[in-house]
Design a protein around this motif. Structure first.
Motif, mmCIF file in Angstrom:
data_model
loop_
_atom_site.group_PDB
_atom_site.id
_atom_site.type_symbol
_atom_site.label_atom_id
_atom_site.label_comp_id
_atom_site.label_asym_id
_atom_site.label_seq_id
_atom_site.Cartn_x
_atom_site.Cartn_y
_atom_site.Cartn_z
ATOM 1 N N TYR A 266 -36.259 56.960 32.495
ATOM 2 C CA TYR A 266 -36.808 58.311 32.358
ATOM 3 C C TYR A 266 -38.234 58.428 32.899
ATOM 4 C CZ TYR A 266 -38.341 62.616 30.071
ATOM 5 O OH TYR A 266 -38.859 63.854 29.822
ATOM 6 N N LEU B 15 -44.766 57.336 30.806
ATOM 7 C CA LEU B 15 -44.302 58.636 30.344
ATOM 8 C C LEU B 15 -45.513 59.449 29.943
ATOM 9 C CD1 LEU B 15 -41.366 57.853 27.876
ATOM 10 C CD2 LEU B 15 -41.198 58.911 30.103
ATOM 11 N N LYS C 293 -36.214 60.421 24.240
ATOM 12 C CA LYS C 293 -35.690 60.551 25.606
ATOM 13 C C LYS C 293 -35.634 59.186 26.284
ATOM 14 C CE LYS C 293 -37.340 65.249 26.366
ATOM 15 N NZ LYS C 293 -38.289 66.092 27.130
ATOM 16 N N LEU C 294 -36.637 58.379 26.060
ATOM 17 C CA LEU C 294 -36.686 57.041 26.641
ATOM 18 C C LEU C 294 -35.552 56.177 26.101
ATOM 19 C CD1 LEU C 294 -38.102 54.897 28.344
ATOM 20 C CD2 LEU C 294 -39.602 54.462 26.407
ATOM 21 N N GLN D 136 -40.655 62.070 23.454
ATOM 22 C CA GLN D 136 -40.573 61.249 24.653
ATOM 23 C C GLN D 136 -39.922 59.901 24.353
ATOM 24 O OE1 GLN D 136 -40.663 63.310 26.833
ATOM 25 N NE2 GLN D 136 -42.401 62.892 28.141
ATOM 26 N N ASN E 256 -32.499 57.144 27.974
ATOM 27 C CA ASN E 256 -32.516 56.840 29.401
ATOM 28 C C ASN E 256 -33.753 56.008 29.732
ATOM 29 O OD1 ASN E 256 -32.424 56.748 32.163
ATOM 30 N ND2 ASN E 256 -32.721 58.937 32.480
#
Length: 76
Positions: A13, A31, A6-7, A3, A10
């Motif tokens: 996110y 998240l 991904k953060l 995560q 973006n």
């Protein structure tokens, strides 16, 4: 860790947080991790992402921790 990667790619996110149960986290995001058992609370400002808290969601504890840290940062 997935995560956070991904953060990094973006910053938008996560889902926005608001004012819930007397805990005002407007302007912050969350998240989910580990099958939605863990919450990551963060703030995005320009090119900077600040992780405020990572903890279990149980009894909204992660949000209380985040609020305490935010208030502490603002007071210093």
């Amino acid at each position: 860790m997935k995560q956070l990667v991904k953060l990094e790619q973006n910053p938008k996110y996560g889902a926005p947080l608001g004012n819930k149960a007397g805990i005002n986290l407007e302007g912050y995001f969350k998240l989910y991790a580990v099958r939605k058992q863990i919450r990551i609370v963060y703030h995005e400002s320009g090119q900077t992402i600040k992780i405020i808290a990572i903890d279990k969601r149980e009894d909204m504890e992660v949000y209380r921790i985040a609020l305490k840290r935010i208030l502490l940062m603002k007071s210093t």
